[in-house]
Each structure stands twice: as structure tokens, then as C-alpha cells.
Scaffold this motif. Sequence first.
Motif, PDB file in Angstrom:
ATOM      1  N   ARG A 115       0.796  -1.035  -0.082  1.00 42.41           N
ATOM      2  CA  ARG A 115       0.056  -0.120  -0.036  1.00 42.41           C
ATOM      3  C   ARG A 115       0.824   1.171  -0.009  1.00 42.41           C
ATOM      4  NH1 ARG A 115      -4.457  -1.070   4.787  1.00 42.41           N
ATOM      5  NH2 ARG A 115      -4.959   0.884   4.045  1.00 42.41           N
ATOM      6  N   GLY A 116       0.461   2.291  -0.664  1.00 39.10           N
ATOM      7  CA  GLY A 116       1.230   3.454  -0.807  1.00 39.10           C
ATOM      8  C   GLY A 116       1.900   3.950   0.553  1.00 39.10           C
ATOM      9  N   ARG A 117       2.929   4.429   0.437  1.00 45.33           N
ATOM     10  CA  ARG A 117       3.564   4.928   1.664  1.00 45.33           C
ATOM     11  C   ARG A 117       3.591   6.341   1.954  1.00 45.33           C
ATOM     12  NH1 ARG A 117       3.003   0.022   3.093  1.00 45.33           N
ATOM     13  NH2 ARG A 117       5.028  -1.763   2.842  1.00 45.33           N
ATOM     14  N   GLY A 118       3.085   6.920   0.940  1.00 48.72           N
ATOM     15  CA  GLY A 118       2.981   8.496   1.093  1.00 48.72           C
ATOM     16  C   GLY A 118       2.046   9.212   2.085  1.00 48.72           C
ATOM     17  N   GLY A 119       1.199   8.304   2.287  1.00 46.10           N
ATOM     18  CA  GLY A 119       0.267   8.866   3.599  1.00 46.10           C
ATOM     19  C   GLY A 119      -1.023   8.122   3.525  1.00 46.10           C
TER      20      GLY A 119
ATOM     21  N   GLY B 135      -7.024   8.355  15.794  1.00 43.99           N
ATOM     22  CA  GLY B 135      -7.267   9.492  15.381  1.00 43.99           C
ATOM     23  C   GLY B 135      -6.067  10.047  14.900  1.00 43.99           C
ATOM     24  N   SER B 136      -5.347   9.418  14.615  1.00 43.05           N
ATOM     25  CA  SER B 136      -4.120   9.699  14.052  1.00 43.05           C
ATOM     26  C   SER B 136      -4.126   9.037  12.570  1.00 43.05           C
ATOM     27  CB  SER B 136      -2.571   9.447  14.643  1.00 43.05           C
ATOM     28  OG  SER B 136      -1.443   9.977  13.994  1.00 43.05           O
ATOM     29  N   ILE B 137      -2.669   9.271  11.759  1.00 44.60           N
ATOM     30  CA  ILE B 137      -2.662   8.321  10.504  1.00 44.60           C
ATOM     31  C   ILE B 137      -1.246   7.898  10.413  1.00 44.60           C
ATOM     32  CG2 ILE B 137      -4.418   9.752   9.195  1.00 44.60           C
ATOM     33  CD1 ILE B 137      -2.167  11.171   7.838  1.00 44.60           C
ATOM     34  N   MET B 138      -1.101   7.032   9.553  1.00 45.17           N
ATOM     35  CA  MET B 138       0.263   6.461   9.304  1.00 45.17           C
ATOM     36  C   MET B 138       1.183   7.621   8.784  1.00 45.17           C
ATOM     37  SD  MET B 138       2.280   3.547   9.094  1.00 45.17           S
ATOM     38  CE  MET B 138       1.718   2.266   8.628  1.00 45.17           C
ATOM     39  N   GLY B 139       0.408   8.256   7.740  1.00 45.62           N
ATOM     40  CA  GLY B 139       1.447   9.285   7.285  1.00 45.62           C
ATOM     41  C   GLY B 139       2.701   8.658   6.404  1.00 45.62           C
ATOM     42  N   SER B 140       3.345   9.697   6.384  1.00 44.10           N
ATOM     43  CA  SER B 140       4.714   9.228   5.463  1.00 44.10           C
ATOM     44  C   SER B 140       5.699   8.376   6.401  1.00 44.10           C
ATOM     45  CB  SER B 140       5.287  10.228   4.743  1.00 44.10           C
ATOM     46  OG  SER B 140       5.637  11.466   5.615  1.00 44.10           O
TER      47      SER B 140
ATOM     48  N   ALA C 251       3.133  11.806  24.619  1.00 41.96           N
ATOM     49  CA  ALA C 251       2.512  11.436  23.396  1.00 41.96           C
ATOM     50  C   ALA C 251       3.442  11.259  22.195  1.00 41.96           C
ATOM     51  CB  ALA C 251       1.653  12.511  22.945  1.00 41.96           C
ATOM     52  N   VAL C 252       3.248  10.470  21.301  1.00 39.81           N
ATOM     53  CA  VAL C 252       3.753  10.349  20.127  1.00 39.81           C
ATOM     54  C   VAL C 252       2.908  10.773  18.951  1.00 39.81           C
ATOM     55  CG1 VAL C 252       3.140   7.804  19.906  1.00 39.81           C
ATOM     56  CG2 VAL C 252       5.002   8.688  18.429  1.00 39.81           C
ATOM     57  N   GLN C 253       3.738  11.712  17.969  1.00 38.55           N
ATOM     58  CA  GLN C 253       3.159  12.299  17.119  1.00 38.55           C
ATOM     59  C   GLN C 253       3.364  11.538  15.740  1.00 38.55           C
ATOM     60  OE1 GLN C 253       3.089  14.293  14.211  1.00 38.55           O
ATOM     61  NE2 GLN C 253       1.059  15.193  14.350  1.00 38.55           N
ATOM     62  N   THR C 254       2.314  11.032  15.054  1.00 34.87           N
ATOM     63  CA  THR C 254       2.545  10.548  13.719  1.00 34.87           C
ATOM     64  C   THR C 254       1.678  11.273  12.506  1.00 34.87           C
ATOM     65  OG1 THR C 254       0.930   8.865  13.787  1.00 34.87           O
ATOM     66  CG2 THR C 254       2.701   8.184  14.782  1.00 34.87           C
ATOM     67  N   GLY C 255       2.064  11.148  11.590  1.00 31.98           N
ATOM     68  CA  GLY C 255       1.509  11.634  10.402  1.00 31.98           C
ATOM     69  C   GLY C 255       1.347  13.154  10.247  1.00 31.98           C
ATOM     70  N   GLY C 256       2.586  13.803  10.819  1.00 30.88           N
ATOM     71  CA  GLY C 256       2.677  15.425  10.656  1.00 30.88           C
ATOM     72  C   GLY C 256       1.440  16.063  10.906  1.00 30.88           C
ATOM     73  N   PRO C 257       1.447  17.191  10.250  1.00 29.71           N
ATOM     74  CA  PRO C 257       0.223  17.952  10.135  1.00 29.71           C
ATOM     75  C   PRO C 257      -1.237  17.446   9.808  1.00 29.71           C
ATOM     76  CG  PRO C 257       1.732  18.544   8.519  1.00 29.71           C
ATOM     77  CD  PRO C 257       2.364  17.620   8.917  1.00 29.71           C
ATOM     78  N   SER C 258      -1.089  16.369   9.385  1.00 27.79           N
ATOM     79  CA  SER C 258      -2.379  15.702   9.085  1.00 27.79           C
ATOM     80  C   SER C 258      -2.591  14.613   9.993  1.00 27.79           C
ATOM     81  CB  SER C 258      -2.293  14.867   7.769  1.00 27.79           C
ATOM     82  OG  SER C 258      -1.762  15.814   6.696  1.00 27.79           O
TER      83      SER C 258
ATOM     84  N   GLY D  17       7.506  16.775   2.663  1.00 31.62           N
ATOM     85  CA  GLY D  17       7.087  18.078   3.272  1.00 31.62           C
ATOM     86  C   GLY D  17       6.787  17.975   4.767  1.00 31.62           C
ATOM     87  N   ASP D  18       6.367  16.846   5.326  1.00 32.43           N
ATOM     88  CA  ASP D  18       5.882  16.438   6.620  1.00 32.43           C
ATOM     89  C   ASP D  18       6.990  16.967   7.474  1.00 32.43           C
ATOM     90  OD1 ASP D  18       3.604  15.735   6.008  1.00 32.43           O
ATOM     91  OD2 ASP D  18       3.727  13.626   7.117  1.00 32.43           O
ATOM     92  N   PRO D  19       6.897  17.870   8.378  1.00 34.20           N
ATOM     93  CA  PRO D  19       7.944  18.287   9.149  1.00 34.20           C
ATOM     94  C   PRO D  19       8.278  17.146  10.202  1.00 34.20           C
ATOM     95  CG  PRO D  19       5.998  19.644   9.880  1.00 34.20           C
ATOM     96  CD  PRO D  19       5.625  18.793   8.571  1.00 34.20           C
ATOM     97  N   GLY D  20       9.340  16.865  10.137  1.00 31.15           N
ATOM     98  CA  GLY D  20       9.887  15.460  11.243  1.00 31.15           C
ATOM     99  C   GLY D  20       9.955  14.302  10.408  1.00 31.15           C
ATOM    100  N   ALA D  21       9.757  14.242   9.170  1.00 32.95           N
ATOM    101  CA  ALA D  21      10.062  13.080   8.261  1.00 32.95           C
ATOM    102  C   ALA D  21      11.195  13.372   7.285  1.00 32.95           C
ATOM    103  CB  ALA D  21       8.644  12.725   7.598  1.00 32.95           C
ATOM    104  N   TYR D  22      11.901  12.350   7.090  1.00 33.19           N
ATOM    105  CA  TYR D  22      13.030  12.584   6.486  1.00 33.19           C
ATOM    106  C   TYR D  22      13.442  11.096   5.799  1.00 33.19           C
ATOM    107  CZ  TYR D  22      15.913  11.614  10.492  1.00 33.19           C
ATOM    108  OH  TYR D  22      16.407  11.129  11.634  1.00 33.19           O
ATOM    109  N   MET D  23      12.587  10.183   5.705  1.00 31.91           N
ATOM    110  CA  MET D  23      12.951   8.635   5.170  1.00 31.91           C
ATOM    111  C   MET D  23      13.048   8.881   3.676  1.00 31.91           C
ATOM    112  SD  MET D  23      10.063   9.162   7.190  1.00 31.91           S
ATOM    113  CE  MET D  23       9.174   9.498   5.750  1.00 31.91           C
ATOM    114  N   ASP D  24      12.303   9.609   3.099  1.00 33.52           N
ATOM    115  CA  ASP D  24      12.678   9.637   1.449  1.00 33.52           C
ATOM    116  C   ASP D  24      13.948  10.377   1.409  1.00 33.52           C
ATOM    117  OD1 ASP D  24       9.915   8.713   1.626  1.00 33.52           O
ATOM    118  OD2 ASP D  24       9.035  10.415   0.691  1.00 33.52           O
ATOM    119  N   ARG D  25      14.227  11.494   1.755  1.00 32.82           N
ATOM    120  CA  ARG D  25      15.341  11.698   1.596  1.00 32.82           C
ATOM    121  C   ARG D  25      16.687  10.783   1.706  1.00 32.82           C
ATOM    122  NH1 ARG D  25      17.712  17.092   4.202  1.00 32.82           N
ATOM    123  NH2 ARG D  25      19.509  17.290   3.245  1.00 32.82           N
TER     124      ARG D  25
END
Lengths: 555, 235, 171
Positions: free
Chosen positions: A175-179, A432-437, A403-410, A208-216
Motif C-alpha cells: 500500500r502507498g507509503r505517501g500517507g 485519531g492519527s494516521i500512518m502518514g509518511s 505522546a507520540v505524534q505520527t502523520g505530521g500536520p495531517s 514536506g511533513d515536518p519531522g519526516a526524512y525517510m525519502d530523503r
Amino acid sequence: MTTPDELGDLAERAREADAVYCERLRVCTAASCLSSGGAAVEAALAAEIAARGLGERCQVKPVGCLGLCSQGPIVAVETLAGEGRAEHLVPRMQPDEAAAVVERMAAELPPERSIAADIPFFSRQQRIVTANCGRIDPNRIEDALAVGGYEALLHALHEMTPAEVLDEVHRSGLRGRGGAGYPTGLKWRTVAKAAGAQKYVICNADEGDPGAYMDRSVLESDPHRVIEGMAIGAYAVGASEGYVYVRAEYQLAIERLKAAIRQADRLGLLGSAMGGTSFRFHVEVRIGAGAYVCGEETALLASIEGGRGTPRPRPPYPAETGLFGMPTLINNVETWANVPPIVRRGGEWFASIGTERSKGTKVFALAGKVVNNGLVEVPMGTPLREMIFELGGGIPDGAAFKAVQTGGPSGGCIPAEHLDAPVDYETLTQLGSIMGSGGMIVMDEHDCMVDVAKFFMGFCRDESCGKCVPCRVGTVELHHLLEALARGSASERDLALLEELCDLVRHTSLCGLGQSAPNPVLSTLRYFRDEYRAHLAGRCPAGVCAASARSEAAQ
Amino acid sequence: MSVCTLFVDGREVSAGAGETLLEVLRENGIDVPTLCNLEGLSAVGACRMCLVAVKGQGRLMPACTTRVWDHMEVTTHDERLDRYRRGVLELLFAERNHVCSVCVASGHCELQSLAAQLGMDHVRFDYLHPPLAVDASHPRFAIDHNRCILCTRCVRVCDEIEGAHTWDVAGRGVKAWVVTDLAEPWGESSTCTSCGKCVQVCPTGSLFVKGHAVGEMEKRTAFLPYLARRRKGTP
Amino acid sequence: MPHVPTPPAPSADKRWKLVTTSLRRQGNAPHALIEGMHAVQQAFGHLEPASLRYLAAALGVPLSKAYGVATFYHHFVLEPPGAHTCVVCLGTACHLKGGPAILSAVERAHRVKAGQTTAGGELSLLVARCIGVCSLAPAVVLDGDIQGPCTPAQVLERLAPCFEEPEGSPR
Ligand SMILES: Cc1cc2nc3c(=O)[nH]c(=O)nc-3n(C[C@H](O)[C@H](O)[C@H](O)COP(=O)(O)O)c2cc1C
Ligand code: SF4
Ligand code: SF4
Ligand code: FES
Ligand code: FES
């Protein structure tokens, strides 16, 4: 043009060239370690090896991300021969330590300062996407070939029909890893079926998710994997043109990607008559220009077309009407990077990893208030607790986890009571969160949830494209309300208005940015309503917001 | 053209495949509020006034950009949809200065009449009302950015019908605004043909013909569908 | 597609050559607008009206569209930047670990707001929302060099040479 046999020879020669060494010093040259001095360390080690005349037996190799980014620059000291096969990681290595490190290595002693390679941060990982990260030199295609790079592409081109490739990807359950987690096989089939004189495949590297840099990290460490995945996708859906859309901030990733494309072109692994077949595929890099919303697929298309990156309503989906109006397959960097192993080892193998509905692994960027900051790749379904307290090593300075924040601003903030939840698409959404990137930001008792909600709302306000009313104006008004809360000047009515406006923005915005902008507020309201109430009373329990300054002044 | 059958608010209506939902609703006399949409211009789905609920779809859908399909079940009005529409209008009134009592278009403004029609009579959000400029450099027309709702009708009519593309949106988010050429004074535009179409399609008092007093600026948009057909070359 | 005659470059400056080459590689197509803007900004540091006019004419793009695109993307600047740039990251990790304190320290010390350039043109202060090195939070980028984790005092110290005559460099 290079024939498959010649490519095999190239790979074999690269393997042989590697095999002559008894020791290897792998120096991380991904962005994070470069900025803490990785290049100087590499130079110092190379000079030291040369000075001691060890060049024949010891190789100094610039590699991509070794994972533990907060401890950079990192060097992996590998002993390759005999009984003593071992690997040690030297954290925060300084150039003036080169002599000592080489000396101990030559004496077959472990480095004085090192992190064992078997701590949970490493041993609990399962590396598919990042298998080559930190192992190969991302600037040399021979290195990629030596570890099986482009084998899957050649196999697909020569031994499989496009339909068989589609089946394999479908079977894998990827499944798509972009969010959003849309089934990749389904998307590919739609594009394959769509009619169009020209089709495109696109790699979304806007991250662009602040806090995510896997793709980089993947692009900097193993760019060939992504290109190979795209070429396989292009073959499966019948596309001949591809674009990688990378954010402008990722200069190093852009350079390495462009170099990788040139190298693949030269070996006939891209371009026309690929791998000796009649298939042709041409890839270009497009550079973003500082707009988070361009990660949204329709905005990304508008941006590649040279326009303002404003999303448009879907349907029609890009799979039918995409770039320049043509059927277009858009996948995330990590999604593409999963494709070659799936083709090489089979969809069933991939589907055996992970959970019932979330297959394979996921790369996460662990950051924030956690001891081990860095990239980890774990099977889907790994519990949050394991990620944070075992791989991550827990919370620094004896502070308590909040808490742990996942999914950035979304996404949202998940509290301690749900630490045993497995990380998969459905569970995170239920919480109430999402996997996000893949950003995973750990927060401790000193972090205020109202402040965090305000932070993300400020982000969404700044990144709103401004096209639709609820997001353009709603995010500003939501931010005002959160500011009033933080100041300690909000009323019960404001809190009710906040919730009502969250509902409005979520259900009426045009694209995912606006639709999910309320998530950080809603999730913190769900789990930390007490903190909001304390702010109504002019008190910030974590002592972050101005509200606390006010109540202290009043005392 | 094949025909499909839809159920709108419990009522059966038929439509040609490929039509937008808004077209079908209009043909059948079913009222849905719109602001950014204008017959004759491309649909952009930006104002969100025309959102309707479609059975089986997780999200509300804009009628103006959604193509119909067979057996589609649509709800155009219920308590929630009307509340959302009022909410979006409320945000527009909070965003820029829409003091009708001093506006040339008062009484002829689509924003004002929608607010009246939907019963949006007060604003609970902070007024943002940034002080924006009025550009009166054009000999015949003027733009008061304080009244602009960023519907982009002016941008589209200028590009799609007049072919000049004098207007476009600049900036982004809440700082977005419409500009002529390189954000130069309208009167100095090298591309504007002074045809006045943008003024006629503007739903508010943002674009107006100079010399009108409060409440005098009436707009005329009936020419648009006709012109759009002529441009396409259909008789 | 109608042929658009390529207009002459705005000046005899040799850097235009880089720009025209880049445009030609894209066949001077309208969709090369953003690529063209990257090329101009890389060569000249910013996009001035004459450059936008040139790009619009060369690619057959309306002026207002060129302006709309240039102002949509935060990476593009229409004003000449300062001699040095300092980007403070305010992404999630950096926000939690002290990015805002760094920003306000620089703002106060050099009397400049985020997004602006100092009156003397020494420094442009920018903010970013995550530059992808969260493990180094809080991070800043000084003239393209990523640094972190930083304290406000360290950043001020590294910025000091920018304000020394002549031609200081932040290192
Ligand atoms: C505001 C917004 C930002 C997004 N940013 C990204 C991004 O940076 N990278 C990405 O791969 N997908 C991003 N997406 C998701 C894409 O729209 C799209 O779903 C994805 O690229 C599809 O690839 P996948 O199926 O492989 O996940 C974003 C979506 C939204 C709404
Ligand atoms: S939701 Fe926000 S980002 Fe998306 S289209 Fe609307 S204004 Fe633009
Ligand atoms: S000026 Fe009028 S027509 Fe143009 S965007 Fe603003 S409100 Fe719409
Ligand atoms: S009329 Fe449909 S969104 Fe504006
Ligand atoms: S939050 Fe600053 S680098 Fe990611």
C-alpha cells in the motif's frame, strides 16, 4: 547499450573488487552526517590508510545513511576476513581520531568508542527498503549492481509480461507509503487499463511533513532502487516518461539522483531499448520550490506543468486524467523502493511480512524527545512501545513520555495508554492519527499539547494554497482560537467554536491539506482535553504557553 | 449520449452521461448555492458552497465539478449541509471587509444575497480584515481588494473568454490576491483590452465600473454562455 | 503549438546564457516556467521584474501567470537577498527542541524579522518547516551549510562575522 550479460559481468567484477579487502571503513555521507563533518572524516581516514600503506587491504567507502543520525558523523568499521568478522559503529567520529581508529583496526581490536551493532535500534529492524542504505556508495552504479540492483528490472523486462508484474505487485498487498495507504496494485491496474497515447509515472519526493526524512535518506543512500522501481512500474502500466518531483531543500538527494539517472542511462538501463528490449523509459528530475501542498498529487501535477501548485477536485483521479491530461501513476519514494524486492522475491514473500491488512515494512524517522534519533525500518504491526522504548531507547533525561505524534500536520498525538497499539494503517486511523509518511515525533511531559496543536495549525495556515475558502480562512481562524487558548484568554464558547470549526474545515475543504488540518487539534482534544481546560483557566500544565506566565504573575 | 438516472433528494431525475451534477440540478430547477461557478467558465470547485452529499462517497462532493453517474443518490439540502454553507460564508465575511452599507454593489452582490438566503446573519470568528488597496488606475474600472472573495471568475473569464490572461492569482493562502500582469497598476497593463468582462462576472463589489455610487453597480453575466459557445465554434 | 519567437536576453550579462540553455533544454515550453525560475534565481540570486518579463516572453506564458507562480512558491524571492542567509528550522522536532528561541535571538540581535533582510543588506533571515535533519534539532542553515544541534548563543556567534567589514563569512 550494455547487454544483460555484460551487466552481470559488471556486477560480478564489482563484487570481486569488493572481496579483496580485509577491512572496510564505511563513512556515512548522507546529509545529516555530512553537515556534522562526514566529508572531513572520510578524507582523514583515506589519508591515514594511504599513509600506512593499507590501501590494498582496507577500503574507505562513502556510503548513505547508517541510521543513527543523531550520532553523526558515523563510521562503520568492518572486519571482513576470518574468524573476527565484525562490525562496530563509531559515533560522532572526529577527523583527529582517524589514526587511533585505523591503528586499532589494523591490530584487530575494536575501536575504543563504539556502539555495538546488536543494540535493539539495529537488531529489531527488518531492512527491505533500506537494505542497501549505508552499505553501498550511492554515487556508483557498480555498487548498486553488485548487490542485485536492476536485476528485478531485467527480470521483468525479459521474463515477465506487464500483466504478470501487475499481478505480483497486487499479490504483495503493498500500500502507498505517501500517507493515504491506497493499494498500489489497484492503482497500477487502473493506470494500465486507462486509455492514453502517452502515460506517465511520477515519483513523489516532495516529503514536506515536518519531522519526516525517510525519502530523503533513501534518495541519498540508494537512488538506483527508486529509479529501478519506477522503470518496472512504467513497464507494467505502459508509460514511457517519468518524473521525480523532489523538494528544493534536498540538494544532495537531487545531485545523487541526477547522477544515478545519468549512470543508468549510460548502461542502457533507462532510455530507449532498455536492457536490450524494445521498451523505453525516460526519467527527468523536477525540483519543487518550497510549497508543502505540492506533495498533494494534483498540486504536484500542476507544479510539474509549470503552474501554481493548487490542488483540484478529484475525481477525475490522476490515474485517468493526470499529467498533461494523460493517465499518470504517482507513487511515493518508499513505495517505489519496495517494488524491486517484490518483483525479485515475489509478492507472496512480501505479503508474509507485516499484518493482515498492512504488508511489508515501514521506515520511520524517530525524532523529538527520544534517545536514539534516526531512521528505523520495522515490520508493519510493530507496537509503538517497542519503537519508542526499545529501538528508540526511551525518553532522555529521565522525563516521562507524554505522546507520540505520527502523520505530521495531517496526523495526531497518541498518548501513553495506547502505546501497545501496533503500527498499521487501520490502527493509527482508529486512534485519531494516521500512518502518514513515517514521521514519528516523541513528546515528553515538558511539551504542551495545545502548543503542539497550535504549531501544526500554523504550519497548515502557512502552507494552505488559498484556493478553497474553508482551508484558506478556516486555518487562520483556528490558529487564532488556539492562540487565545495558549494566551489563557479563551472562553468555553471559544472551545466550542474551535470544535465546530474543526468539523467544518475537515468536511468542506477541497484537498487533503485542509481536510486533515484539524486532526492535530481533534486528537489532542480527544486525549488531552484536561490540558485544554487548564488553559481556559489560565494555566499551561507543561509550562510552555504564555497562559502559565499569566497565572504565575497573578499569584 | 447515453442517459443516466439519478435520485436527488428522493426525486428521480434523468441526465446525460458526462454532465456535471450542477448542470443537472439547474436543468431540474433544484437550487444549490454557488459562488465560484459561472455558466460558461470552467469549474474549479473552490468556494465549496455547492457541496452535496452523495450516497456511498466518504466525502461531500462539489456539484460544479462532479460528473454524474447512473443511480447516483444525492442530497442537496439537510441541516448539516446548510450549516456548512453558512459556515463557509461566515468565513468569507470574516476574511475581508464586506461592509455592505458602503459598497457600490450592495443589493446586487451574490455574497450578500446568499447570506440573506441562507440566514447567515452574524460572524462569530475574528475579523481578519487586512487593510487592502483599491486600484483605480484604469480609466474606466477599479478593483477594491477588500471586497474580493478570490473566486477567480475574473481570472477565468479573462483567460478563457477574452483570451488576454491579464489577471491571475498571486501569493498563497490567506495572503493570496488577484493581480494584473506583474502586479502592476491595472491602468498600465500591457495586456488588458478594457473589455470589462471581469467586472461583469465579479460576484461582489470588488470589480466595478467607476462612477457608481453605493448600490448602483449591477452586473451582467448573461452574455457568458453564449460567448463560451461561440468560442468553442459551435453554432 | 504556435512558435514563440525567443526574445533577446534582458542584458548582455553572461549569466543569461545559463538561463537560455536551460530553457532550450525544455524546448521553451510553457511548462518550463518553474525550471526557468530556478535557473534565473541560481544565476542572479533573485527574480526581478525584467527577468519575469523575459521568462514570460520566452516561454509564451502570460505575465500575471509568471508573477502568480513566482509568488506562490516560497523558494523564489523577488527582492535581492542579503550577502548571507540564515535559515532557522521551525519544523516539529526543531520547534520542540528550541528553534523558536534561536529565531527570536537572531531577530532581536540583528533587528530583522523572519523573511526579511537586515537594513545593511548583510543577512537574510529565513525560516523553514523541517529541512530533513531532525536528528540534529534544532538546526539552522548558514549559507547553505547545515548545522545542529545549535544554541541561540552559538548561532549568534557564527553570524557575527557576517557583520564585520569587509566580506565576512559565517564560519
Ligand atoms: C497536503 C498533502 C501533502 C502530501 N505530501 C506528500 C509527500 O510529501 N510525499 C508523498 O509521497 N505523498 C504526499 N501526499 C500524498 C499524495 O497526494 C499521494 O497520495 C501519494 O504520493 C501517492 O503515493 P502512494 O500511493 O505511493 O502513497 C500528500 C498529500 C497531501 C494531501
Ligand atoms: S484544502 Fe487548503 S491546500 Fe487544499 S485546495 Fe483548499 S486551500 Fe488549497
Ligand atoms: S475580483 Fe471579483 S471576480 Fe475576481 S476573484 Fe475577486 S471576487 Fe472573484
Ligand atoms: S460553485 Fe462549486 S465549489 Fe464554488
Ligand atoms: S524539524 Fe528541523 S530538521 Fe526536521
